[in-house]
Motif scaffolding. Structure first.
Motif, mmCIF file in Angstrom:
data_model
loop_
_atom_site.group_PDB
_atom_site.id
_atom_site.type_symbol
_atom_site.label_atom_id
_atom_site.label_comp_id
_atom_site.label_asym_id
_atom_site.label_seq_id
_atom_site.Cartn_x
_atom_site.Cartn_y
_atom_site.Cartn_z
ATOM 1 N N ASP A 12 -7.733 -9.691 -9.439
ATOM 2 C CA ASP A 12 -6.426 -9.538 -10.053
ATOM 3 C C ASP A 12 -5.755 -10.906 -10.092
ATOM 4 O O ASP A 12 -5.664 -11.589 -9.091
ATOM 5 N N VAL A 42 -3.063 -10.959 1.757
ATOM 6 C CA VAL A 42 -2.543 -9.747 1.140
ATOM 7 C C VAL A 42 -2.095 -8.853 2.292
ATOM 8 O O VAL A 42 -2.876 -8.555 3.199
ATOM 9 N N PHE A 44 -0.110 -5.347 3.936
ATOM 10 C CA PHE A 44 0.089 -3.930 3.654
ATOM 11 C C PHE A 44 0.556 -3.211 4.906
ATOM 12 O O PHE A 44 0.418 -3.718 6.016
ATOM 13 N N VAL A 58 -10.308 -10.304 -0.729
ATOM 14 C CA VAL A 58 -9.774 -9.220 -1.564
ATOM 15 C C VAL A 58 -10.205 -9.419 -3.002
ATOM 16 O O VAL A 58 -9.932 -10.450 -3.603
ATOM 17 N N GLU A 60 -9.491 -6.884 -5.428
ATOM 18 C CA GLU A 60 -8.357 -6.355 -6.176
ATOM 19 C C GLU A 60 -7.693 -5.247 -5.375
ATOM 20 O O GLU A 60 -8.232 -4.788 -4.375
ATOM 21 N N THR A 61 -6.520 -4.832 -5.854
ATOM 22 C CA THR A 61 -5.823 -3.691 -5.274
ATOM 23 C C THR A 61 -5.539 -2.718 -6.402
ATOM 24 O O THR A 61 -5.356 -3.125 -7.546
ATOM 25 N N ARG A 109 -2.411 2.812 -1.541
ATOM 26 C CA ARG A 109 -3.219 1.937 -2.380
ATOM 27 C C ARG A 109 -4.606 1.787 -1.785
ATOM 28 O O ARG A 109 -4.833 2.037 -0.602
ATOM 29 N N VAL A 111 -7.373 -1.188 -1.273
ATOM 30 C CA VAL A 111 -7.626 -2.627 -1.305
ATOM 31 C C VAL A 111 -9.142 -2.793 -1.339
ATOM 32 O O VAL A 111 -9.835 -2.397 -0.399
ATOM 33 N N CYS A 113 -12.237 -4.807 -0.832
ATOM 34 C CA CYS A 113 -12.561 -5.984 -0.018
ATOM 35 C C CYS A 113 -14.017 -6.376 -0.184
ATOM 36 O O CYS A 113 -14.883 -5.525 -0.408
ATOM 37 N N GLY A 129 -13.637 -0.258 -0.507
ATOM 38 C CA GLY A 129 -12.195 -0.119 -0.589
ATOM 39 C C GLY A 129 -11.660 0.392 0.738
ATOM 40 O O GLY A 129 -12.375 1.080 1.473
ATOM 41 N N LEU A 135 1.280 -1.412 -0.163
ATOM 42 C CA LEU A 135 1.210 -2.869 -0.196
ATOM 43 C C LEU A 135 2.598 -3.416 0.098
ATOM 44 O O LEU A 135 3.600 -2.799 -0.268
#
Length: 195
Positions: A12, A42, A44, A58, A60-61, A109, A111, A113, A129, A135
């Motif tokens: 992202d 990141v 959370f 990471v 994406e989320t 969410r 994440v 990884c 994930g 987040l």
């Protein structure tokens, strides 16, 4: 079903660190491993606590897509998702930390990884994930300031953390170690069964 990195290896843009001339995933992980300098994380929420994971780990989320529960998998596996054609396992991080199962809400969410496989063949070999309650934000702090996890944490929790840090604004953070998470006994047992 912790999977190998697929052909859709994208990050992202809001999470990408393009501030250095060499921003490839390999060099980013190498920089993170040196323990030197300020890193981006990141962050959370999970059960009222704030956790952080190095941005280099990471991919994406995303909002929680439909999860498919897999028969006879341990409770730490929330299910699998289809991520642009790749099947990705989603782990219940709260369960792995001994905090009980995560109840999915609108704020929850996933994440995605990336970590090393258990043979240490390099970064980005494994991908999974993790479910998080919400987040918070992208934070920066000095990697050298990460302190060991306190003895008051459960063995399960301490075993998945790189340590504790304090964000620039004073917020205490538990720093998740993705390689330890993906290499934990509960996850490794499932990897062996998946092969």
């Amino acid at each position: 079903m912790v999977t190998g990195a697929g052909p859709h290896e994208t990050t992202d843009d809001s999470l990408a660190d393009d501030s250095s001339p060499d921003s490839s995933p390999d060099s980013a992980v190498e920089r993170a491993e040196t323990g030197a300098g300020v890193g981006k994380y990141v962050c959370f929420r999970l059960r009222g606590q704030e956790l952080a994971v190095a941005i280099e780990a990471v991919k994406e989320t995303l909002a929680v897509p439909p999860l498919t529960r897999v028969f006879l998998t341990p409770p730490c596996f929330a299910g699998i998702i289809n991520l642009r054609g790749d099947i990705v396992a989603v782990l219940d991080l709260a369960w792995l930390l001994g905090l009980g199962a995560t109840a999915v809400s609108e704020a929850t969410r996933v994440v995605i990884c990336r970590g090393r496989d258990r043979d240490g063949d390099g970064p980005g070999r494994l991908e999974a994930g993790v479910l998080v309650d919400a987040l918070t934000e992208l934070r920066s702090f000095d990697r050298a300031g990460i302190a060991p996890a306190p003895p008051t944490l459960t063995a399960a929790g301490a075993g998945l953390l790189a340590g504790l840090a304090t964000a620039d604004d004073g917020t205490p953070l538990q720093v998740l170690d993705v390689d330890r998470l993906l290499g934990s006994e509960q996850v490794r047992v499932f990897q062996r069964e998946a092969h």
